[in-house]
Design a protein around this motif. Structure first.
Motif, PDB file in Angstrom:
ATOM      1  N   ALA A  47      37.421  67.893  16.998  1.00  9.50           N
ATOM      2  CA  ALA A  47      36.261  68.448  17.343  1.00  9.50           C
ATOM      3  C   ALA A  47      35.828  68.710  18.843  1.00  9.50           C
ATOM      4  O   ALA A  47      36.462  68.302  19.756  1.00  9.50           O
ATOM      5  CB  ALA A  47      35.103  67.313  16.779  1.00  9.50           C
ATOM      6  N   SER A  48      34.710  69.361  19.108  1.00  6.63           N
ATOM      7  CA  SER A  48      34.180  69.618  20.338  1.00  6.63           C
ATOM      8  C   SER A  48      33.130  68.665  20.797  1.00  6.63           C
ATOM      9  O   SER A  48      32.754  67.873  20.033  1.00  6.63           O
ATOM     10  CB  SER A  48      33.633  71.017  20.555  1.00  6.63           C
ATOM     11  OG  SER A  48      32.587  71.313  21.548  1.00  6.63           O
ATOM     12  N   ILE A  49      33.412  68.363  22.207  1.00  2.27           N
ATOM     13  CA  ILE A  49      32.285  67.451  22.752  1.00  2.27           C
ATOM     14  C   ILE A  49      30.857  67.868  22.582  1.00  2.27           C
ATOM     15  O   ILE A  49      29.926  67.063  23.128  1.00  2.27           O
ATOM     16  CB  ILE A  49      32.872  67.088  24.304  1.00  2.27           C
ATOM     17  CG1 ILE A  49      32.587  68.402  24.946  1.00  2.27           C
ATOM     18  CG2 ILE A  49      34.167  66.372  24.538  1.00  2.27           C
ATOM     19  CD1 ILE A  49      32.636  68.045  26.592  1.00  2.27           C
ATOM     20  N   THR A  50      30.673  69.069  22.295  1.00  2.00           N
ATOM     21  CA  THR A  50      29.466  69.624  22.164  1.00  2.00           C
ATOM     22  C   THR A  50      28.796  69.215  20.790  1.00  2.00           C
ATOM     23  O   THR A  50      27.429  69.573  20.529  1.00  2.00           O
ATOM     24  CB  THR A  50      29.533  71.023  22.344  1.00  2.00           C
ATOM     25  OG1 THR A  50      30.169  71.678  21.317  1.00  2.00           O
ATOM     26  CG2 THR A  50      29.923  71.696  23.561  1.00  2.00           C
ATOM     27  N   GLY A  51      29.240  68.644  19.927  1.00  2.00           N
ATOM     28  CA  GLY A  51      28.728  68.300  18.724  1.00  2.00           C
ATOM     29  C   GLY A  51      29.278  69.061  17.508  1.00  2.00           C
ATOM     30  O   GLY A  51      28.893  68.725  16.211  1.00  2.00           O
ATOM     31  N   LYS A  52      29.929  70.185  17.782  1.00  2.00           N
ATOM     32  CA  LYS A  52      30.799  70.757  16.689  1.00  2.00           C
ATOM     33  C   LYS A  52      31.879  69.872  15.997  1.00  2.00           C
ATOM     34  O   LYS A  52      32.924  70.179  16.658  1.00  2.00           O
ATOM     35  CB  LYS A  52      31.297  71.966  17.309  1.00  2.00           C
ATOM     36  CG  LYS A  52      30.316  73.120  17.745  1.00  2.00           C
ATOM     37  CD  LYS A  52      30.974  74.479  18.076  1.00  2.00           C
ATOM     38  CE  LYS A  52      30.046  75.731  18.022  1.00  2.00           C
ATOM     39  NZ  LYS A  52      31.008  76.871  18.554  1.00  2.00           N
ATOM     40  N   HIS A  53      31.371  69.315  15.147  1.00  3.08           N
ATOM     41  CA  HIS A  53      32.524  68.395  14.509  1.00  3.08           C
ATOM     42  C   HIS A  53      33.266  68.744  13.230  1.00  3.08           C
ATOM     43  O   HIS A  53      34.359  68.320  12.859  1.00  3.08           O
ATOM     44  CB  HIS A  53      31.983  67.017  14.194  1.00  3.08           C
ATOM     45  CG  HIS A  53      31.494  66.137  15.560  1.00  3.08           C
ATOM     46  ND1 HIS A  53      32.278  65.870  16.436  1.00  3.08           N
ATOM     47  CD2 HIS A  53      30.292  65.776  15.768  1.00  3.08           C
ATOM     48  CE1 HIS A  53      31.515  65.144  17.356  1.00  3.08           C
ATOM     49  NE2 HIS A  53      30.454  65.035  16.998  1.00  3.08           N
ATOM     50  N   HIS A  54      32.923  70.114  13.093  1.00  2.97           N
ATOM     51  CA  HIS A  54      33.418  70.514  11.686  1.00  2.97           C
ATOM     52  C   HIS A  54      33.766  72.268  11.845  1.00  2.97           C
ATOM     53  O   HIS A  54      32.925  72.924  11.743  1.00  2.97           O
ATOM     54  CB  HIS A  54      32.680  70.520  10.297  1.00  2.97           C
ATOM     55  CG  HIS A  54      32.619  69.046   9.956  1.00  2.97           C
ATOM     56  ND1 HIS A  54      33.382  68.164   9.463  1.00  2.97           N
ATOM     57  CD2 HIS A  54      31.376  68.222  10.092  1.00  2.97           C
ATOM     58  CE1 HIS A  54      33.075  67.043   9.262  1.00  2.97           C
ATOM     59  NE2 HIS A  54      31.751  67.213   9.539  1.00  2.97           N
ATOM     60  N   ASP A  62      41.624  62.488  13.522  1.00  3.84           N
ATOM     61  CA  ASP A  62      40.957  61.380  13.453  1.00  3.84           C
ATOM     62  C   ASP A  62      40.728  60.515  14.734  1.00  3.84           C
ATOM     63  O   ASP A  62      39.653  59.950  14.986  1.00  3.84           O
ATOM     64  CB  ASP A  62      41.293  60.237  12.287  1.00  3.84           C
ATOM     65  CG  ASP A  62      40.990  60.620  10.969  1.00  3.84           C
ATOM     66  OD1 ASP A  62      39.888  61.617  10.672  1.00  3.84           O
ATOM     67  OD2 ASP A  62      41.900  60.188  10.010  1.00  3.84           O
ATOM     68  N   ASN A  63      41.744  60.901  15.696  1.00  4.76           N
ATOM     69  CA  ASN A  63      41.849  59.869  16.707  1.00  4.76           C
ATOM     70  C   ASN A  63      42.273  60.481  18.088  1.00  4.76           C
ATOM     71  O   ASN A  63      42.112  59.894  19.179  1.00  4.76           O
ATOM     72  CB  ASN A  63      43.058  58.880  16.816  1.00  4.76           C
ATOM     73  CG  ASN A  63      42.949  58.096  15.303  1.00  4.76           C
ATOM     74  OD1 ASN A  63      41.897  57.299  15.244  1.00  4.76           O
ATOM     75  ND2 ASN A  63      43.907  58.202  14.334  1.00  4.76           N
ATOM     76  N   PHE A  64      42.105  62.044  18.093  1.00  2.00           N
ATOM     77  CA  PHE A  64      42.014  62.602  19.447  1.00  2.00           C
ATOM     78  C   PHE A  64      41.460  64.126  19.224  1.00  2.00           C
ATOM     79  O   PHE A  64      41.563  64.647  18.124  1.00  2.00           O
ATOM     80  CB  PHE A  64      43.412  62.494  20.053  1.00  2.00           C
ATOM     81  CG  PHE A  64      44.374  63.585  19.492  1.00  2.00           C
ATOM     82  CD1 PHE A  64      44.857  64.897  20.088  1.00  2.00           C
ATOM     83  CD2 PHE A  64      45.161  63.139  18.244  1.00  2.00           C
ATOM     84  CE1 PHE A  64      45.729  65.535  19.504  1.00  2.00           C
ATOM     85  CE2 PHE A  64      46.030  64.024  17.561  1.00  2.00           C
ATOM     86  CZ  PHE A  64      46.456  65.140  18.443  1.00  2.00           C
ATOM     87  N   THR A  65      41.123  64.793  20.306  1.00  2.00           N
ATOM     88  CA  THR A  65      40.978  66.132  20.346  1.00  2.00           C
ATOM     89  C   THR A  65      42.056  66.738  21.411  1.00  2.00           C
ATOM     90  O   THR A  65      42.297  66.257  22.318  1.00  2.00           O
ATOM     91  CB  THR A  65      39.610  66.591  20.844  1.00  2.00           C
ATOM     92  OG1 THR A  65      39.513  66.304  21.967  1.00  2.00           O
ATOM     93  CG2 THR A  65      38.641  65.929  19.849  1.00  2.00           C
TER      94      THR A  65
END
Length: 159
Positions: A47-54, A62-65
């Motif tokens: 996901a993005s660090i901006t809150g876009k998780h989906h 689950d463990n990295f982007t």
């Protein structure tokens, strides 16, 4: 370990940079605040660090982007910290990378193509494209759903 999978499952885990568009939205508010903060992302995994998780079109993790950030000449990813580790790997171009401590002391270095910097959790860090050429940097963050980072520039924290 999974020993059985379908071709569709295999294909869902492939990402092609050429098939994606630069996303300027995640840092648009920062760019509005200061032009030098204007940069774009192409998310590949997580996901993005901006809150876009989906986000459709990315591989869920689950463990990295993993994303690729395009930094125009003069662009800066301002000093920030995460709750987990972050790695910047220069794919194209040249960047200045730094760590900044609580007293404002900065240690910096120039990263060239195929060089990287690892930033531990809680360490303020950032990047600047000090050149006249576009730079591409691969970004890996050690969590699949990162929280928004904290910034030294308080005006960025509220964006």
């Amino acid at each position: 370990m999974a020993s059985h999978f379908t071709e569709a499952e295999f294909n869902e885990h492939i990402q092609r940079y050429g098939g994606k568009e630069l996303d300027w939205a995640p840092f648009a508010a920062q760019g509005d605040l200061k032009e030098k903060y204007r940069r774009a992302h192409v998310r590949m995994v997580g996901a993005s660090i901006t809150g876009k998780h989906h986000e459709p079109g990315t591989v869920t993790a689950d463990n990295f982007t993993l994303s690729v950030m395009m930094m125009p000449p003069g662009a800066e990813a301002p000093s920030h910290a995460h709750e987990v580790e972050e790695v910047f790997f220069v794919v194209k171009g040249e960047l200045t990378a730094w760590w900044e401590d609580d007293d404002g002391r900065i240690l910096d270095t120039v990263l060239r193509e195929r060089e990287m910097i690892y930033s531990p959790a809680g360490i303020m860090h950032g990047l600047r494209n000090h050149t006249d050429e576009e730079a591409l940097v691969q970004v890996v963050i050690g969590v699949g759903r990162p929280q928004k980072p904290s910034y030294l520039d308080a005006a960025l924290t509220d964006l």
